[in-house]
Design an enzyme around this catalytic site. Structure first.
Site, short mmCIF file in Angstrom:
data_model
loop_
_atom_site.label_atom_id
_atom_site.label_comp_id
_atom_site.label_asym_id
_atom_site.label_seq_id
_atom_site.Cartn_x
_atom_site.Cartn_y
_atom_site.Cartn_z
N ARG A 70 0.81 -1.23 0.00
CA ARG A 70 0.00 0.00 0.00
C ARG A 70 0.84 1.27 0.00
NH1 ARG A 70 -2.68 -4.11 1.58
NH2 ARG A 70 -0.67 -4.59 2.50
N THR A 71 1.80 1.36 0.91
CA THR A 71 2.52 2.63 1.05
C THR A 71 3.31 2.93 -0.21
OG1 THR A 71 2.69 2.06 3.38
CG2 THR A 71 3.94 3.98 2.64
N LYS A 100 25.68 -4.23 -1.78
CA LYS A 100 27.16 -4.21 -1.77
C LYS A 100 27.66 -3.56 -0.49
CE LYS A 100 26.92 -3.18 -6.69
NZ LYS A 100 27.04 -2.01 -7.57
N ARG A 121 11.20 3.78 3.59
CA ARG A 121 10.82 2.78 4.61
C ARG A 121 12.07 2.00 4.97
NH1 ARG A 121 5.71 -1.21 4.57
NH2 ARG A 121 4.76 0.79 5.15
N HIS A 149 4.79 5.70 11.63
CA HIS A 149 4.31 5.59 10.24
C HIS A 149 3.37 6.78 10.04
CE1 HIS A 149 3.24 4.02 6.45
NE2 HIS A 149 2.86 2.78 6.77
N1 CP Z 1 -0.36 -0.14 5.83
C1 CP Z 1 0.85 -0.34 5.27
O1 CP Z 1 1.85 0.30 5.66
O2 CP Z 1 0.86 -1.30 4.31
P1 CP Z 1 2.15 -1.76 3.47
O3 CP Z 1 3.09 -2.42 4.45
O4 CP Z 1 1.63 -2.68 2.43
O5 CP Z 1 2.78 -0.51 2.90
#
Ligand code: CP
Length: 321
Positions: A70-71, A100, A121, A149
């Site tokens: 999603r993100t 590397k 991320r 998040h």
């Molecule tokens: N909700 C969320 O962060 O989903 P993903 O891990 O798929 O990005």
């Protein structure tokens, strides 16, 4: 909350130009109002025209050291719908020079030579701030380990507002892995800006961290903890369910003990208010039975769509548009 509708409010709320988005602690009710107002505008753009050229000529570097659907996809879709381009390092950072041994700092300093904004991320708490310390372009935290998040929390809050029409005087229950779930950490912090009642439902070893509990208590929020969904289901306006985060356990036997602890079923939903909404940041791995999906109170896929609008709003804001 009242969505911003005057130019004065919109301009006053726009302090995001060239800013990093690292933590929800950067937000107050006024700038949340601004982002939500922009998200509504973005929804109009998508529904009416599909796309715009607001970010034409801008480039996003999407750098994911942890899996995501999603993100990553919503940031890519957001940039695409605003006419910008994306450097996607999302399908396995092992194919980049990270494999590397390149440091995060060097990777960030490289990507900012190509991009106007970086979405990151990473599995370590504090990694987004570290990246922001090295980058001159804005860095947006897309999840730093069990830390925060923030963009998920913004879309969660926006969803609650869109579904229930208010953020005040709600009874919000969070269920599942409250220790490791970064989405519940960030959402809880944001909710302290409003008059809400919070109920935390988790097994003993997955309780909300003390630091966050203390923030909630200091904000004067009515908060209780329990192990049992039955204690909260009748009164909840929002049931926010989370996955047990297997990847955060060092002792997998502990994971085995608590996985599958909660499953929301139609029988449980039958005890809930008619107007309650059930949310989940997804992915789910059994916490909400598939048969709940057809219940109109199941808001989790509408929540997913809101993520794109919120990320369109954030990208426009940090790029000064
Ligand atoms: N909700 C969320 O962060 O989903 P993903 O891990 O798929 O990005």
């Amino acid at each position: 909350m009242i969505l911003a509708s005057t130019n004065e409010t919109v301009e006053a709320g726009n302090g995001f130009n060239h800013k990093d988005i690292i933590s929800v602690s950067q937000f107050n009710t006024k700038n949340l109002d601004y982002i939500f107002h922009r998200a509504c505008e973005m929804r109009d753009v998508v529904e009416q025209d599909g796309c715009s050229d607001l970010l034409k000529g801008k480039v996003l570097a999407c750098l994911f050291y942890e899996p995501s659907t999603r993100t990553s996809a919503s940031f890519i879709a957001a940039m695409d719908r605003l006419g910008g381009r994306v450097i996607p390092i999302t399908q396995g950072v092992q194919f980049s020079s990270v494999s590397k041994g390149e440091s995060l700092a060097d990777t960030i300093r490289t990507l900012e030579q190509y991009a106007d904004v970086i979405v990151l991320r990473h599995p370590e708490i504090g990694s987004a701030q570290l990246a922001a310390d090295y980058a001159d372009v804005p860095v947006i935290n897309a999840g730093d380990g069990a830390g925060e998040h923030p963009t998920q929390a913004l879309l969660d809050l926006f969803t609650i507002y869109e579904e229930l029409g208010t953020l005040e005087n709600l009874k919000i229950s969070m269920v599942g892995d409250l220790r490791n779930g970064r989405t519940v950490h960030s959402l809880t912090k944001l909710l302290t800006l409003y008059k809400v009642n919070l109920r935390f439902v988790s097994p003993e070893i997955l309780r909300m961290p003390l630091t966050i509990m203390n923030e909630v208590i200091d904000a004067g929020i009515n908060v209780r903890e329990t192990h049992d969904v039955a204690d909260v289901i009748k009164n909840a306006d929002v049931l926010y369910v989370t996955r047990v985060q297997k990847e955060r356990f060092t002792d997998l036997s502990q994971y085995e003990e608590v996985k599958g602890h909660y499953e929301i079923t139609p029988e449980i939903m039958s005890q809930a208010k008619e107007k309650m909404i059930i949310m989940h940041p997804l992915p789910r791995v059994g916490e909400i039975h598939d048969s709940v999906d057809s219940d109109p109170r199941a808001a989790y896929f509408r929540q997913v769509k809101n993520g794109m609008y919120i990320r369109m709003a954030l990208l426009a804001a940090v790029l000064g548009k």
